[in-house]
Design an enzyme around this catalytic site. Structure first.
Site, PDB file in Angstrom:
ATOM      1  CB  CYS A   1      10.470   8.843  22.665  1.00 13.80           C
ATOM      2  SG  CYS A   1      10.869   7.339  21.798  1.00 13.80           S
TER       3      CYS A   1
ATOM      4  CG  HIS B   1       7.004   6.490  25.200  1.00 12.53           C
ATOM      5  ND1 HIS B   1       6.393   7.617  24.786  1.00 12.53           N
ATOM      6  CD2 HIS B   1       7.537   5.950  24.369  1.00 12.53           C
ATOM      7  CE1 HIS B   1       6.980   7.799  23.525  1.00 12.53           C
ATOM      8  NE2 HIS B   1       7.812   6.573  23.149  1.00 12.53           N
TER       9      HIS B   1
ATOM     10  CD  GLU C   1       4.643   9.201  27.449  1.00 10.12           C
ATOM     11  OE1 GLU C   1       5.437   9.191  28.179  1.00 10.12           O
ATOM     12  OE2 GLU C   1       4.810   8.984  26.147  1.00 10.12           O
TER      13      GLU C   1
HETATM   14  N1  GLN Z   1      11.759   6.699  16.308  1.00  7.03           N
HETATM   15  C1  GLN Z   1      10.852   7.783  16.287  1.00  7.03           C
HETATM   16  C2  GLN Z   1      11.760   8.977  15.724  1.00  7.03           C
HETATM   17  O1  GLN Z   1      12.970   8.980  15.203  1.00  7.03           O
HETATM   18  C3  GLN Z   1      10.921   8.176  17.829  1.00  7.03           C
HETATM   19  C4  GLN Z   1       9.711   6.968  18.365  1.00  7.03           C
HETATM   20  C5  GLN Z   1       9.076   7.490  19.499  1.00  7.03           C
HETATM   21  O2  GLN Z   1       9.014   8.621  19.924  1.00  7.03           O
HETATM   22  N2  GLN Z   1       8.331   6.663  20.286  1.00  7.03           N
HETATM   23  O3  GLN Z   1      11.194  10.017  16.026  1.00  7.03           O
END
Ligand code: GLN
Length: 221
Positions: free
Chosen positions: A91, A201, A203
């Site tokens: 992410c 995710h 995890e």
């Molecule tokens: N939207 C977040 C960002 O731009 C990422 C979200 C996440 O890591 N769950 O960093």
């Protein structure tokens, strides 16, 4: 699928902000020796690199990007990853690794080590975040293929909107690319490349398949 990871793989988790503990627990559960990375000395010791593998967790990529620079960690981290440290970004971690970031926060940069373009917050707000099974592409990663699917949660997730010639997609859902890995010496045997990024995710869902694949790359360096 339960297969063990070779012993004494040293796995770091970047621990400036975000979902650090969940990754640490998952890596420990797979038998890795886990170290939290907050400063250059966590990464590099007198004998060189202290780690065999690294996870960049989710959280807020613009905050992490700022902290990395404030703490003088951005350059040593970039050098370690560019030098072949197997790395998984989830992410926000995927955003940090990407070659190009659409909709960045003002001044936000990225390492540019994974040849993909990502769009931040591509699936809307936290409210529409979801947990789901994701397909692993048929020509996907050795060790993941047997799973057929990876379970993960999407939380204000980025989408991989294009994959350049230096990477290949490994996870898709409903036509969206949610994971990619670098095409390099590490990936030539069908496993993960040196740098892998996923939008979701695992995890948080207890699915260790991708972490296990990362540790396997780390064990064979
Ligand atoms: N939207 C977040 C960002 O731009 C990422 C979200 C996440 O890591 N769950 O960093």
């Amino acid at each position: 699928m339960v297969s063990s990871v070779p012993e004494s793989v040293r796995a770091g988790v970047l621990a400036l902000q975000g979902g650090v503990a969940e990754h640490a627990r998952m890596l420990e559960g797979l038998g890795a020796e886990v170290a939290l990375v907050r400063r250059e000395s966590d990464l590099i010791g007198p004998d060189g690199l202290r780690l065999d593998a690294l996870v960049l967790p989710g959280g807020e990529s613009s905050t992490q990007d700022r902290l990395l620079r404030l703490l003088d960690l951005a350059e040593p981290l970039r050098a370690a990853m560019a030098g072949g440290l197997p790395t998984l970004g989830t992410c926000a971690g995927l955003i940090l690794l990407s070659a190009e970031v659409l909709d960045p926060a003002p001044g936000q940069g990225s390492f540019g080590l994974l040849d993909v373009t990502v769009r931040r917050n591509a699936f809307g707000a936290q409210l529409v975040s979801t947990e789901a099974e994701f397909d692993v592409e048929a020509d996907g990663v050795a060790g993941l293929g047997q799973c057929g699917a990876v379970r993960g949660a999407l939380i204000r997730a980025p989408e991989i909107v294009s994959v350049g010639p230096g990477a290949r997609s490994i996870v898709r859902r409903d036509g969206h690319v949610l994971g990619a890995t670098s095409l390099d010496a590490a990936s030539s045997s069908g496993g993960l490349g040196t740098v892998t990024g996923i939008s979701f995710h695992p995890e948080l869902s207890g699915d260790a398949a991708i972490h296990r694949a990362l540790l396997n790359v780390g064990a064979t360096r």
